[in-house]
Enzyme design. Sequence first.
Site, PDB file in Angstrom:
ATOM      1  N   GLY A 127      77.144  40.196  63.926  1.00  0.00           N
ATOM      2  CA  GLY A 127      78.039  39.052  64.068  1.00  0.00           C
ATOM      3  C   GLY A 127      78.298  38.743  65.532  1.00  0.00           C
ATOM      4  O   GLY A 127      79.360  39.092  66.062  1.00  0.00           O
ATOM      5  N   SER A 129      76.771  35.429  67.158  1.00  0.00           N
ATOM      6  CA  SER A 129      76.860  33.977  67.307  1.00  0.00           C
ATOM      7  C   SER A 129      78.064  33.417  66.548  1.00  0.00           C
ATOM      8  O   SER A 129      78.487  33.978  65.534  1.00  0.00           O
ATOM      9  CB  SER A 129      75.602  33.314  66.757  1.00  0.00           C
ATOM     10  OG  SER A 129      74.469  33.877  67.328  1.00  0.00           O
ATOM     11  N   SER A 161      72.500  36.865  59.643  1.00  0.00           N
ATOM     12  CA  SER A 161      71.357  37.265  58.822  1.00  0.00           C
ATOM     13  C   SER A 161      71.709  38.575  58.134  1.00  0.00           C
ATOM     14  O   SER A 161      72.497  39.354  58.660  1.00  0.00           O
ATOM     15  CB  SER A 161      70.123  37.486  59.701  1.00  0.00           C
ATOM     16  OG  SER A 161      69.918  36.389  60.549  1.00  0.00           O
ATOM     17  N   GLU A 243      64.838  48.501  72.312  1.00  0.00           N
ATOM     18  CA  GLU A 243      63.486  48.185  71.862  1.00  0.00           C
ATOM     19  C   GLU A 243      63.167  46.783  72.339  1.00  0.00           C
ATOM     20  O   GLU A 243      63.579  45.816  71.732  1.00  0.00           O
ATOM     21  CB  GLU A 243      63.410  48.258  70.333  1.00  0.00           C
ATOM     22  CG  GLU A 243      62.100  48.793  69.797  1.00  0.00           C
ATOM     23  CD  GLU A 243      60.868  47.927  70.072  1.00  0.00           C
ATOM     24  OE1 GLU A 243      60.257  48.070  71.155  1.00  0.00           O
ATOM     25  OE2 GLU A 243      60.508  47.133  69.219  1.00  0.00           O
ATOM     26  N   THR A 371      67.012  31.671  73.284  1.00  0.00           N
ATOM     27  CA  THR A 371      66.077  30.557  73.102  1.00  0.00           C
ATOM     28  C   THR A 371      65.009  30.621  74.197  1.00  0.00           C
ATOM     29  O   THR A 371      65.164  31.321  75.198  1.00  0.00           O
ATOM     30  CB  THR A 371      66.800  29.198  73.211  1.00  0.00           C
ATOM     31  OG1 THR A 371      67.253  29.032  74.564  1.00  0.00           O
ATOM     32  CG2 THR A 371      68.000  29.119  72.275  1.00  0.00           C
ATOM     33  N   GLU A 373      64.370  28.471  76.329  1.00  0.00           N
ATOM     34  CA  GLU A 373      64.955  28.012  77.600  1.00  0.00           C
ATOM     35  C   GLU A 373      65.728  29.140  78.279  1.00  0.00           C
ATOM     36  O   GLU A 373      65.654  29.310  79.495  1.00  0.00           O
ATOM     37  CB  GLU A 373      65.902  26.819  77.378  1.00  0.00           C
ATOM     38  CG  GLU A 373      65.194  25.513  77.054  1.00  0.00           C
ATOM     39  CD  GLU A 373      64.676  25.456  75.629  1.00  0.00           C
ATOM     40  OE1 GLU A 373      65.186  26.206  74.781  1.00  0.00           O
ATOM     41  OE2 GLU A 373      63.747  24.675  75.356  1.00  0.00           O
TER      42      GLU A 373
END
Lengths: 388, 373
Positions: A127, A129, A161, A243, A371, A373
């Site tokens: 948790g 984002s 997720s 990792e 991302t 970017e």
Amino acid sequence: MNFELTEEQKKFRSDIRSFLEEEVPPEHQAVFGVESEEDYRFGRSIQRKLADNGWLTIGWPTEYGGGPKGPIEQSIFSEAMGYGRVPRTGTTALNIVGPAVMYFGTPEQKEKYLPPIARAEAEYCQGFSEPNAGSDLGSLEFRAVRDGDENVLNGSKMFTSWAFRAQYIYLLARTDPDAPKHRGISLFIADVKTPGISFRPLPYINGSMAAQTYFDDARIPSSALIGEENRGWYHAMATLDFERSGLERYASVQRTFDDFVELCKTTKYNGKLLSENPIARHKLAKIKVGMEIWRLLCWKVAWMQSTGAVPNAEASVAFLHGTVQRLEFTQTAMEILGLYGTLMHDPKWSLMRGAIEGIHRESMHLHGAGTTEIHRNIIAQRGLGLPR
Amino acid sequence: MDLGLSEQQEMLSRAAREFLEAECPTTLVRELEDSDGGYSPELWRKMADLGWLGQAFPGQYGGSDGTLIDQVALFEEIGRAILPSPILTSTVLCGQTILYGGNEDQKAALLPLISRGDTIVTLALAEADAGFDGGDISVMATADGGDYVINGTKLFVPYAHVADYLLCVARTSGADSLFLIDSKTAGVNITLLHSVAKYKQHEVALQNVRVPRTNMVGQLDQGRGPLGKAVDWATVVQCGEIVGRCQKVLDLVVDYSKVRVQFGRPIGSFQAVLHQCADLRVAVDGARLVTYQAAWKLVEGRPCSEDIAMAKAFAGSASRQATAVGHGIFAGIAFTVEHDMQLYMMRSKIQEANLGDSDFHLDNLGGYMGFPT
Ligand SMILES: Cc1cc2nc3c(=O)[nH]c(=O)nc-3n(C[C@H](O)[C@H](O)[C@H](O)COP(=O)(O)OP(=O)(O)OC[C@H]3O[C@@H](n4cnc5c(N)ncnc54)[C@H](O)[C@@H]3O)c2cc1C
């Protein structure tokens, strides 16, 4: 210079490959993100077997049940898991939560959290984002307020997720709203069954199920604070270094690419093998080069870790190239397949059981550990020293 | 696994960089563009003294016993300095061909001279209608007593005007053979081609050029064998040179982005700029790894055709990217002759085309992948 593994490492690689080949037959392989209940259970059962063999936590320090091995073996393992397309389970626990607890946890926390992870029993979701905190994670608003020997959690987490499989959510919360933004954040592990936590299903386009997670006065014990209060941001960043090679992701794409090349050599369309089309041949050769570059960039990260160096820009280099490369591959493959690329799991007509269409959707995930970017920013600012 | 250079190789690189920064600034590169020779004989002598010209020859032939990895490391520095010289054609392409195909007498006679820099050999392979990979060679060598008589025209022969020997690929009975032609032999006519970066490449017209049979390198009709091996070797070296040049362009662009201020801030803080730098860094890192992997495999005697093809294909695309990013970020000033960016851009075209461009190698790779032609 030596681009090869030692004999012992090769033996390890071949052991693990043959184990996975035997244990994970094609019908159980995960080409992209679908996680049916059956796939998930199957994935877990494989991980338990890997744990029994001592392989699952091969990269962990020995004192926590790891092998007496290093990042190279960890990478061999990841690469084999990817190439074997073993359904992914427990990844957050093994690669993120475990190391965080090892580095920053108390002895009691280590005892409580680590063994179930190492035995592939515990599942975690992450948790981090939030609706208003994506790339700029440091601006997160989710609150944890100390109340006696408890913390009261309020707010919402986005893109959780694994939320529906996890027993625990590993989260970042703001504990000091008056401190500079990165210095007022703490790390917690919360039991998902805690009253006040609820989930709204958030299906992903790759077929897997995530959630938006809500916390409404959810009370967790203070003993669930990992590391120092208000140092959570730095703990979380340090843990990311565990990792970094990204070999699992690379290898699973390589496997699909290899299958696709095979398919092109054996499948006729318009009276000719797909591979006889000179444009396809040229494009696929180019993808092959890009895939090899990806492999080498990942291994460079692994190798650096094995020398004790901390890859930073290098990990972003590998990640960025990989993300772009995967999309390039899947778009090319879809193009070569033409209308066949539109078939999902059609039992009669789809090629490679719809794998290309699936991995094409999966490749829209351009922003896992940052991302593209953001990775470019990291490379340029930390790697090349460009000004902010 | 060890993806880094050895300490010794690092030392070699550092020493080469320091040497070239002192001895081959871009002012010299510009001067040499306008010179007749196109290289500096003085610098050439120093390169010989440093052991560069016989770097990969065995000690018995005056060489330094270096490996291909050592040579790639050196050529990264040579590429970085855009050093103009016949080192690639003479010591690598021709040197390796002689090493692979020459008899003991030829090796003992020529290689020490090449490594001392006393003799320059250049490869005369391409023709008007045959690229380096051997479309049909039309230059004919006909046996005549103890000699061969060679006729036809070679194209794109680098440094032919200063070469002591041309290593000429000519058609014999049914296939190609290699001949060392003393460039002073009657019937050899060398004409400079008007080329990018004033690169010294030539048309070589051969008219009834007589060479003794003993000048044949390798067996009759089997010249492609040793030549192919040398081309493989040289292709990896060429990739090293490209990587070095691209790294230099990246370094220049990054340095400039830190100091060039527009809209009140360094341009390197604009993401449109820094993202291009990041992408170029990915390309250069990747090109370097895939090049060294090919070198390592060749050194280890493993199959490496695929790796060489991948290396040259990717180095070529990194090279094009470096040109685009360099000219894009330096902007207007890079369009001026006085700015150095154009020096790197002009040479990129020679290096990309030399020994096969990206498309050529991708096509080969398609073949190795088992796609029918
Ligand atoms: C499949 C999947 C699984 C995920 N799983 C989890 C999970 O388990 N737990 C979790 O916490 N999160 C998870 N995430 C969330 C993921 O971490 C975020 O998507 C990611 O951090 C990006 O945030 P965002 O999507 O809000 O995009 P934003 O940050 O809003 O970005 C939008 C666009 O703006 C650009 N941008 C933003 N900032 C900058 C900048 N400084 N410079 C240049 N461009 C910029 C971005 O690159 C992007 O193009 C998952 C995401 C996906 C897709």
